[in-house]
Design a protein around this motif. Structure first.
Motif, PDB file in Angstrom:
ATOM      1  N   ILE A  94      -9.891   6.728  -3.144  1.00  0.00           N
ATOM      2  CA  ILE A  94      -9.030   5.731  -3.389  1.00  0.00           C
ATOM      3  C   ILE A  94      -8.098   5.642  -2.141  1.00  0.00           C
ATOM      4  O   ILE A  94      -7.172   5.403  -1.187  1.00  0.00           O
ATOM      5  CB  ILE A  94      -8.544   5.201  -4.450  1.00  0.00           C
ATOM      6  N   ALA A  95      -7.374   6.747  -2.243  1.00  0.00           N
ATOM      7  CA  ALA A  95      -5.512   6.898  -1.803  1.00  0.00           C
ATOM      8  C   ALA A  95      -6.021   7.323   0.148  1.00  0.00           C
ATOM      9  O   ALA A  95      -5.657   6.930   0.596  1.00  0.00           O
ATOM     10  CB  ALA A  95      -5.438   9.046  -2.318  1.00  0.00           C
ATOM     11  N   PHE A  96      -7.543   7.824   0.381  1.00  0.00           N
ATOM     12  CA  PHE A  96      -8.512   8.185   1.934  1.00  0.00           C
ATOM     13  C   PHE A  96      -8.311   6.854   1.751  1.00  0.00           C
ATOM     14  O   PHE A  96      -7.890   6.228   2.914  1.00  0.00           O
ATOM     15  CB  PHE A  96      -9.003   8.453   1.850  1.00  0.00           C
ATOM     16  N   VAL A 151       2.360  15.114 -13.290  1.00  0.00           N
ATOM     17  CA  VAL A 151       1.501  15.134 -14.699  1.00  0.00           C
ATOM     18  C   VAL A 151       1.477  17.277 -13.920  1.00  0.00           C
ATOM     19  O   VAL A 151       1.530  17.710 -15.515  1.00  0.00           O
ATOM     20  CB  VAL A 151       0.376  14.726 -14.496  1.00  0.00           C
ATOM     21  N   LEU A 152       1.834  17.705 -13.085  1.00  0.00           N
ATOM     22  CA  LEU A 152       1.533  18.528 -12.190  1.00  0.00           C
ATOM     23  C   LEU A 152       2.616  19.402 -13.249  1.00  0.00           C
ATOM     24  O   LEU A 152       2.570  20.907 -13.725  1.00  0.00           O
ATOM     25  CB  LEU A 152       1.043  18.675 -11.091  1.00  0.00           C
ATOM     26  N   ALA A 153       4.097  18.640 -12.911  1.00  0.00           N
ATOM     27  CA  ALA A 153       5.158  19.652 -13.800  1.00  0.00           C
ATOM     28  C   ALA A 153       4.878  19.653 -15.042  1.00  0.00           C
ATOM     29  O   ALA A 153       6.053  20.856 -15.406  1.00  0.00           O
ATOM     30  CB  ALA A 153       5.873  19.368 -13.077  1.00  0.00           C
ATOM     31  N   PHE A 154       4.657  18.732 -15.813  1.00  0.00           N
ATOM     32  CA  PHE A 154       4.740  18.519 -17.267  1.00  0.00           C
ATOM     33  C   PHE A 154       3.542  18.640 -17.833  1.00  0.00           C
ATOM     34  O   PHE A 154       3.336  18.620 -18.631  1.00  0.00           O
ATOM     35  CB  PHE A 154       5.559  17.029 -17.317  1.00  0.00           C
ATOM     36  N   LEU A 179       0.359  -1.224  -0.266  1.00  0.00           N
ATOM     37  CA  LEU A 179      -0.205  -0.031  -0.247  1.00  0.00           C
ATOM     38  C   LEU A 179       0.399   1.179  -0.465  1.00  0.00           C
ATOM     39  O   LEU A 179       1.074   2.249  -0.139  1.00  0.00           O
ATOM     40  CB  LEU A 179      -0.961   0.090   1.282  1.00  0.00           C
ATOM     41  N   LEU A 180       1.670   0.848   0.800  1.00  0.00           N
ATOM     42  CA  LEU A 180       2.554   2.359   0.666  1.00  0.00           C
ATOM     43  C   LEU A 180       3.080   2.681  -0.429  1.00  0.00           C
ATOM     44  O   LEU A 180       3.494   3.706  -0.898  1.00  0.00           O
ATOM     45  CB  LEU A 180       4.111   1.989   2.692  1.00  0.00           C
ATOM     46  N   GLN A 188       1.781   6.761  -6.802  1.00  0.00           N
ATOM     47  CA  GLN A 188       0.305   8.242  -6.897  1.00  0.00           C
ATOM     48  C   GLN A 188       0.676   8.913  -6.768  1.00  0.00           C
ATOM     49  O   GLN A 188       0.582  10.028  -7.710  1.00  0.00           O
ATOM     50  CB  GLN A 188      -1.013   7.343  -6.175  1.00  0.00           C
ATOM     51  N   LEU A 189       1.690   9.448  -5.494  1.00  0.00           N
ATOM     52  CA  LEU A 189       1.653  11.008  -5.129  1.00  0.00           C
ATOM     53  C   LEU A 189       2.657  11.499  -6.444  1.00  0.00           C
ATOM     54  O   LEU A 189       3.024  12.322  -7.131  1.00  0.00           O
ATOM     55  CB  LEU A 189       2.743  10.994  -4.281  1.00  0.00           C
TER      56      LEU A 189
END
Length: 275
Positions: A250-252, A108-111, A94-95, A101-102
């Protein structure tokens, strides 16, 4: 099986409940993926992006669903049996998934600008593979569906079709008793109900002769002159909001799963030390 203390026992119950939810999410992903793969007609708009990861998204869904399915089973078994090895393995997996995912979200944000450039490049590649309104290949079906459903034409505008291989290779068509070479596919023509393509057919244009510019100037109200790049980007952003909401959910569940697994592990270990 030892009797856990109040906090650990509560965590065990919640761990099982959360993993049952996780189990159902995996089953949903599997079901949707299998349905998309086996559905006979799929106006797959995303195929205009010549990207194997995106165009094979159904198989990705199946793989992710199967993985969640197995992971949820591991969490449930680890909680029910109070097995430390299973709980540790569940926590580590899970970790790792959560960290991936992070990282993916950060990339995606950076590029973001690069992603938009890649989107346009992939659309240009798939446009060169377009064969016509009656063709059955995935690229032609995708472009026909995209132009009809998103009410657009070409990548940036309708004039781009004159620079494509389709324009060079097409044969004159009989329209209104005239032999005409089209400047853009007939799916660029206005139709009354774009959502009808979901049923498997692209409706006839409202006025094909006006659409192709016979007796009137183009662009006009009977055709789409805006490009599909902007329309597709809006379409993706609208759907990404839903995907993002599911991802946050899902992350939660992942975070709670890790917390509960730790609590159960500590409870089991504490009981072993007492014994």
């Amino acid at each position: 099986m030892s009797d856990l203390g109040g906090c650990a026992n509560c965590s065990k119950i919640l761990l099982i409940i959360f993993n049952l939810i996780f189990f159902l999410i995996g089953a949903a992903f599997l079901g949707v993926g299998i349905w998309v793969v086996t559905d006979f007609y799929k106006p797959d708009i995303l195929s205009i992006m010549d990207n194997p990861v995106i165009t094979n998204g159904a198989y990705v869904l199946i793989a992710v669903g199967a993985f969640i399915f197995i992971l949820a089973g591991l969490g449930c078994c680890g909680g029910c049996c109070e097995n430390k090895c299973m709980l540790v393995l569940y926590f580590v997996i899970l970790l790792v998934v959560f960290l991936i995912q992070l990282v993916a979200f950060g990339v995606v944000l950076a590029f973001q600008d690069k992603v938009e450039s890649v989107l346009q490049d992939e659309m240009e590649q798939s446009m060169e593979k377009y064969q016509g309104e009656d063709a059955e290949d995935s690229y032609s079906l995708a472009w026909n569906a995209a132009q009809a459903y998103l009410r657009c034409c070409g990548i940036n505008n309708y004039t781009e079709w004159k620079s494509s291989l389709w324009y060079d290779n097409q044969q004159p068509q009989q329209i209104g008793g005239l032999s005409i070479t089209l400047d853009y596919p007939a799916t660029c023509c206005y139709i009354e109900d774009p959502s009808a393509i979901i049923g498997g057919e692209i409706p006839e244009p409202a006025n094909i002769t006006a659409c192709i510019g016979y007796g009137v100037d183009v662009p006009n109200q009977y055709m789409y002159d805006g490009g599909c790049y902007t329309s597709l980007k809006t379409y993706l952003i609208d759907n990404i909001l839903y995907i993002g909401a599911v991802g946050l959910g899902i992350a939660f569940i992942e975070i709670m799963g890790m917390v509960f697994a730790c609590c159960v592990y500590r409870g089991v270990k504490k009981n072993e030390e007492i014994v």
